[in-house]
Write a protein that holds these residues in place. Structure first.
Motif, mmCIF file in Angstrom:
data_model
loop_
_atom_site.group_PDB
_atom_site.id
_atom_site.type_symbol
_atom_site.label_atom_id
_atom_site.label_comp_id
_atom_site.label_asym_id
_atom_site.label_seq_id
_atom_site.Cartn_x
_atom_site.Cartn_y
_atom_site.Cartn_z
ATOM 1 N N ARG A 1 3.317 0.618 -10.489
ATOM 2 C CA ARG A 1 3.564 1.614 -9.440
ATOM 3 C C ARG A 1 2.656 2.817 -9.641
ATOM 4 O O ARG A 1 2.544 3.329 -10.754
ATOM 5 N N THR A 2 2.063 3.272 -8.542
ATOM 6 C CA THR A 2 1.200 4.447 -8.583
ATOM 7 C C THR A 2 1.643 5.420 -7.507
ATOM 8 O O THR A 2 1.668 5.072 -6.315
ATOM 9 N N ALA B 1 0.802 -1.224 0.000
ATOM 10 C CA ALA B 1 0.000 0.000 0.000
ATOM 11 C C ALA B 1 0.832 1.270 0.000
ATOM 12 O O ALA B 1 0.477 2.245 -0.667
ATOM 13 N N GLN B 2 1.928 1.286 0.755
ATOM 14 C CA GLN B 2 2.721 2.513 0.887
ATOM 15 C C GLN B 2 4.194 2.158 0.911
ATOM 16 O O GLN B 2 4.746 1.833 1.966
ATOM 17 N N GLN C 1 5.843 8.439 -1.694
ATOM 18 C CA GLN C 1 5.530 7.039 -1.487
ATOM 19 C C GLN C 1 4.732 6.553 -2.697
ATOM 20 O O GLN C 1 4.214 7.360 -3.466
ATOM 21 N N ALA C 2 4.635 5.250 -2.840
ATOM 22 C CA ALA C 2 3.925 4.691 -3.991
ATOM 23 C C ALA C 2 3.183 3.425 -3.595
ATOM 24 O O ALA C 2 3.592 2.699 -2.679
ATOM 25 N N ARG C 3 2.093 3.181 -4.273
ATOM 26 C CA ARG C 3 1.382 1.905 -4.159
ATOM 27 C C ARG C 3 1.963 0.978 -5.221
ATOM 28 O O ARG C 3 2.009 1.334 -6.403
ATOM 29 N N LEU D 1 1.563 8.213 -4.765
ATOM 30 C CA LEU D 1 0.542 8.604 -3.796
ATOM 31 C C LEU D 1 0.683 10.077 -3.454
ATOM 32 O O LEU D 1 1.779 10.644 -3.490
ATOM 33 N N ASP D 2 -0.439 10.702 -3.120
ATOM 34 C CA ASP D 2 -0.401 12.060 -2.577
ATOM 35 C C ASP D 2 -0.053 11.951 -1.099
ATOM 36 O O ASP D 2 -0.795 11.359 -0.311
ATOM 37 N N THR D 3 1.078 12.501 -0.718
ATOM 38 C CA THR D 3 1.565 12.357 0.648
ATOM 39 C C THR D 3 1.656 13.704 1.342
ATOM 40 O O THR D 3 1.747 14.756 0.703
#
Length: 341
Positions: free
Chosen positions: A167-168, A132-133, A179-181, A170-172
């Motif tokens: 890979r996606t 997830a992260q 970070q990425a999913r 993420l808004d952090t």
């Protein structure tokens, strides 16, 4: 136990601090991850290989030296995958017979790696699972993660640019480190060895070292501001309310430094003391870092809340770090268990 840096560690600190001051000042930090800065950091200073064994091209240093470097990269809010790569290197140094090519690539700065503790499934040379992260998941080249097999838990390495990997970004909260999913769908993987124990404790120490640097930089910045900002005809540093708050922040910093130095020493010299030291590091330093960053932002007044000011960058890094390895209450509970309270 050594709570004072050795001459060699002070030289390392000064070298990293000078490099980051000129190559990655805060205005440049706002521009995000710069691969050229990261390459120079590893090429000129060899930081990515600091704890990699010498036979794999690293410096063979201990966690105490890595903590010195992380304190400085934390103070500079260095963007990019340095912390993630440090986490991966910590894990790889504990894996028996870990992949030599991977460790050499990290030591030479050719490979940026990341570690995720979420378990994936391994079967027939490929892995499946959703993470997830993943810290610095978009910048890293290789993912190191535990995988479940028929024979138990092993550590595997996955090329993040390879097939079967999605890979996606993420808004952090932290604008300086992403970070990425990551979704693994029969992604080719290499088995590195059996999954070792005690990695989490060493990660806690490494993260606490970065948090110590964030604290120190935030306090230094607001102390400097309090000496020049005038309100109602007086420097704000002369007001009792400001002085008391700065003194409280300084006390938190001093305690945090002692805790981090002790934990780093325990990681290298006293493994039996490491679990308690690591739990204490995250139970105290994580919250203290956020409180110092928060109070330093508040003491700036209205200007601290603006996007143009750097205070919010420290605030967001501190909050993101506070929960990166789990909120402080988890580490407090673990510390209580270790102390049989």
């Amino acid at each position: 136990m050594k709570l004072v840096l050795s001459p060699e560690q002070r030289q390392l600190r000064d070298a990293v601090r000078d490099f980051l001051r000129t190559s990655s000042p805060l205005p440049k930090v706002r521009q995000g991850y710069d691969p050229q800065v990261y390459a120079r950091l590893n090429g000129e200073l060899g930081l990515s290989g600091l704890i990699i064994p010498e036979e794999h091209g690293g410096a063979g240093a201990g966690l105490a030296e890595l903590a010195v470097a992380l304190e400085e990269t934390g103070a500079a809010l260095l963007p990019g995958p340095f912390l993630a790569t440090a986490f991966a290197a910590i894990a790889l140094t504990k894996v028996q017979g870990a992949n030599k090519e991977l460790m050499t690539g990290i030591a030479e700065g050719r490979i940026a790696a990341t570690l995720d503790k979420s378990e994936v499934s391994y079967d027939g040379g490929a892995v499946r699972g959703t993470l997830a992260q993943v810290l610095s998941g978009m910048e890293a080249d290789v993912l190191v993660a535990p995988a479940v097999t028929g024979d138990g838990l092993v550590m595997v390495a996955v090329e993040l640019a390879g097939p079967g990997v999605t890979r996606t970004a993420l808004d952090t909260l932290d604008l300086t480190r992403g970070q990425a999913r990551v979704v693994l769908d029969d992604a080719p993987a290499r088995v590195l060895g059996a999954s070792p124990s005690g990695i989490g404790d060493r990660l806690c120490v490494a993260l606490a070292a970065e948090q110590l640097g964030v604290m120190r930089a935030a306090l230094d910045a607001i102390v400097a501001y309090a000496k020049i900002r005038v309100a109602f005809g007086r420097y704000i540093g002369s007001y009792q309310g400001v002085k008391h708050k700065l003194a409280d922040m300084h006390c938190k910093l001093e305690q945090a430094e002692s805790i981090v130095r002790y934990a780093a020493w325990a990681a290298d010299e006293s493994p039996d003391e490491l679990p308690g030291a690591a739990a204490l590091a995250q139970a105290y330093v994580g919250r203290a870092c956020f409180e110092v960053a928060r109070d330093h932002l508040l003491l700036y007044g209205g200007i601290g809340f603006t996007w143009e000011h750097d205070a919010h960058l420290f605030y967001k890094r501190a909050k993101a770090d506070e929960v990166l390895l789990g909120p402080p209450r988890i580490h407090r509970a673990r510390l209580a268990d270790l102390l049989e309270l």
